[in-house]
Design a protein around this motif. Structure first.
Motif: not given
Length: 209
Positions: A4-28
């Motif tokens: 398991l790498a960072e979730p959504f590390a390689n987003p393929e859709t806009s929703r996945e890019e949003i999820f990746r950003a959400t993860y990073r924002a939650l972590a921060d």
């Protein structure tokens, strides 16, 4: 096994890019201080694009929580195909010992950062019934999966005819409790004693050859 790498590390859709950003924002920022702007700042998308996909922060976080919990289940319940007890041993070793028998450390399956994000999400269930519903469903899904592994072990003759539902409940409490303790403390070495006791418990359930 997929590590398991960072979730959504390689987003393929806009929703996945949003999820990746959400993860990073939650972590921060943590759950309480999270905003749509924090999420937008971590994407190539505008706030309006995020609102095109989600009605608002709460809608986004519910969808994100669901996807994160799916990954959580996949990470800890993967194991050798056709070997139900081997799969259980892998999960127990990861959580209670800190690594699998073949040397995969828990940090490659769930990073400390990811563990904190999942714990932040679980903490919201105290106040938000919708998050509670997601965790109820996820907890039930994991118990059902453990129960299925135990039932398969009974069917193949590895275990005696045990009450798989009750044994699954015991094992899940141990696994989830240990994950919370690992996330919130630094001393996890003593969990090896728990692993030894679980070994004794499972040994008593095995069918004598």
């Amino acid at each position: 096994m997929d590590r398991l790498a960072e979730p959504f590390a390689n987003p393929e859709t806009s929703r996945e890019e949003i999820f990746r950003a959400t993860y990073r924002a939650l972590a921060d920022h943590g759950y309480a201080d999270l905003s749509i702007q924090h999420i937008a700042d971590r994407t190539s998308l505008s706030k309006s694009t995020i609102y095109h996909h989600f009605d608002g922060k709460d809608d986004l976080l519910m969808a994100f929580t669901e996807r994160m919990l799916e990954r959580y289940v996949e990470a800890f319940l993967a194991g050798p195909e056709g070997d139900p007890l081997g799969t259980l041993d892998r999960s127990l070793d990861l959580v209670l010992v800190g690594e699998t028998a073949d040397g995969v450390p828990i940090e490659e399956v769930q990073t400390a950062e990811l563990a904190r994000v999942v714990l932040e999400l679980r903490a919201q269930a105290v106040r938000d019934p919708r998050v509670q519903d997601y965790f109820d469903a996820t907890d039930r899904m994991i118990r059902d999966h453990i129960e299925a592994l135990l039932s398969a072990a009974v069917e193949e003759g590895s275990l005696r005819d045990v009450d798989a539902e009750r044994v699954a409940a015991v094992l899940y409490v141990i696994l989830e409790g240990a994950l919370v303790l690992r996330t919130t403390g630094r001393d996890a070495e003593w969990l090896r004693h728990v692993r030894a006791m679980v070994d004794d418990y499972l040994a008593g359930l095995k069918r004598e050859s």
